[in-house]
Scaffold this active site. Structure first.
Site, PDB file in Angstrom:
ATOM      1  N   GLU A 134       0.868  -1.186   0.000  1.00  0.00           N
ATOM      2  CA  GLU A 134       0.000   0.000   0.000  1.00  0.00           C
ATOM      3  C   GLU A 134       0.894   1.222   0.000  1.00  0.00           C
ATOM      4  O   GLU A 134       1.850   1.289   0.780  1.00  0.00           O
ATOM      5  CB  GLU A 134      -0.896  -0.004   1.252  1.00  0.00           C
ATOM      6  N   GLU A 139      -2.682  11.688   2.551  1.00  0.00           N
ATOM      7  CA  GLU A 139      -3.556  11.155   3.597  1.00  0.00           C
ATOM      8  C   GLU A 139      -3.319  11.914   4.885  1.00  0.00           C
ATOM      9  O   GLU A 139      -2.186  12.246   5.220  1.00  0.00           O
ATOM     10  CB  GLU A 139      -3.293   9.660   3.838  1.00  0.00           C
TER      11      GLU A 139
HETATM   12  C1  NAG Z   1      -9.620   3.934   3.002  1.00  0.00           C
HETATM   13  O1  NAG Z   1      -9.781   2.580   3.255  1.00  0.00           O
HETATM   14  C2  NAG Z   1      -8.600   1.838   3.539  1.00  0.00           C
HETATM   15  C3  NAG Z   1      -8.948   0.447   3.895  1.00  0.00           C
HETATM   16  O2  NAG Z   1      -9.463  -0.218   2.824  1.00  0.00           O
HETATM   17  C4  NAG Z   1      -7.738   2.410   4.622  1.00  0.00           C
HETATM   18  O3  NAG Z   1      -6.502   1.757   4.715  1.00  0.00           O
HETATM   19  C5  NAG Z   1      -7.542   3.846   4.344  1.00  0.00           C
HETATM   20  O4  NAG Z   1      -6.823   4.377   5.386  1.00  0.00           O
HETATM   21  C6  NAG Z   1      -8.899   4.468   4.179  1.00  0.00           C
HETATM   22  N1  NAG Z   1      -8.746   5.842   4.079  1.00  0.00           N
HETATM   23  C7  NAG Z   1      -9.774   6.592   4.131  1.00  0.00           C
HETATM   24  C8  NAG Z   1      -9.461   7.997   4.062  1.00  0.00           C
HETATM   25  O5  NAG Z   1     -10.908   6.167   4.240  1.00  0.00           O
END
Ligand code: NAG
Ligand code: NAG
Length: 314
Positions: A134, A139
């Site tokens: 990943e 973020e």
């Molecule tokens: C989005 O979903 C993933 C899990 O599938 C997670 O790892 C990620 O942090 C999530 N981020 C948000 C912003 O929802």
């Protein structure tokens, strides 16, 4: 002296032999977002106070809006959420295609902001996660900048101290193993303060780029007003000419070829949940779930506005 000069010449030849020109394979703008991505109306895996809606619901409620060079993706900011509901309506989209070696360029005008927001632009393979790796490009939570770019992998992948010399950002954690540090991953903060949240939005956003090469990954950010490299937006890019990235992930202590499979690009906006809920700040109203349930108007700024996404491959 002779030897070291010869060595340098050889190293620079090798360097230029590796210099990669990537060709544009995908250019996504406006209404093309709706076909290039699948809408995922799934339960949020990170336990957020959201209800990810399907494509028809998103379009009919204007949670996504596409036209011209604009694609908006947002959380609802009109309704009170009842305690027995899953959460505030929001959107999670995942590219239909997957990518290995590639460059992805995201031109973003606005990103979600507000207490409780947890937006992300990232790449992964959900099947068998984290076996396919990943990489989080953008973020964060609760408006706290700067942005951090992060890898999450299976055990046996760390970042070396010398990586700091090849980047402008600064390490937060250096072990990418999802089993340690509460799955914080190996990530670095960007030096540029306008890379996240309100500071990003006040400046009109900017351009994010990821280069995923077989033996390293790099993430750059150019805030609006700072011209990105001239090849961005053209048919070919050569990231070797882009200067030091904000974050550099070399493969010296991590076999990136093994740790990363072909990944989807995912854009999601959750609220509260495992991260944003856990560190919900005292400066925000009540607690995160109550705030999301009862204050729809607080989510007016909880939207992405994309100008374009361009993908380049070898
Ligand atoms: C989005 O979903 C993933 C899990 O599938 C997670 O790892 C990620 O942090 C999530 N981020 C948000 C912003 O929802
Ligand atoms: C939908 O959202 C777009 C972009 O924010 C806006 O321009 C448009 O007026 C909205 N449409 C409706 C029906 O609210």
């Amino acid at each position: 002296m002779f030897l070291s000069t010869a060595f340098l010449a050889l190293a620079s030849m090798l360097g230029s032999a590796q210099a990669a020109t990537y060709r544009r394979t995908d250019s996504v703008q406006g209404t093309q977002f709706n076909d290039w991505f699948d809408y995922q109306n799934i339960r949020d895996p990170t336990n957020g106070r959201v209800n990810y809606v399907d494509r028809n619901t998103a379009i009919s409620q204007n949670l996504t809006f596409a036209g011209g060079d604009t694609f908006i993706l947002r959380a609802d900011s009109t309704r009170v959420v009842q305690a027995n509901q899953a959460g505030r309506d929001s959107v999670r989209i995942r590219s239909k295609k997957t990518f290995s070696t590639h460059v992805a360029v995201f031109d973003v005008r606005h990103m979600p902001q507000g207490c409780g927001t947890w937006p992300a632009i990232w790449e992964t393979l959900e099947a068998g996660w984290p076996n396919g790796g990943e990489v989080d490009i953008l973020e964060g939570v609760n408006d706290v900048g700067p942005n951090a770019a992060t890898l999450h992998t299976t055990p046996g992948c760390t970042m070396p101290a010398h990586a700091a010399q090849g980047m402008t950002g600064s390490w937060k954690q250096m072990d990418c193993n999802w089993l340690v540090n509460g799955n914080a991953g190996c990530g670095a903060y960007m030096r540029e303060r306008r890379s996240y949240g309100p500071a990003f939005n006040q400046n009109g956003g900017g351009v994010y780029a990821l280069e995923r090469a077989p033996n390293y990954m790099k993430v750059w950010f150019w805030p609006r007003g700072v011209a990105p490299p001239r090849d961005i937006g053209t048919a070919n890019v050569n990231p070797d000419t882009w200067g030091a990235p904000e974050v550099y992930f070399p493969d010296t202590q991590c076999n990136l070829r093994e740790k990363f499979a072909a990944n989807h690009i995912i854009i999601n906006l959750t609220l509260c949940g495992d991260w944003a809920g856990a560190v919900y700040p005292g400066t925000c109203p009540s607690n995160c779930v109550n705030h999301v349930n009862t204050n729809p108007g607080a989510f007016r700024e909880a939207y992405f506005d994309f100008k374009s996404i361009n993908i380049y491959q070898l």
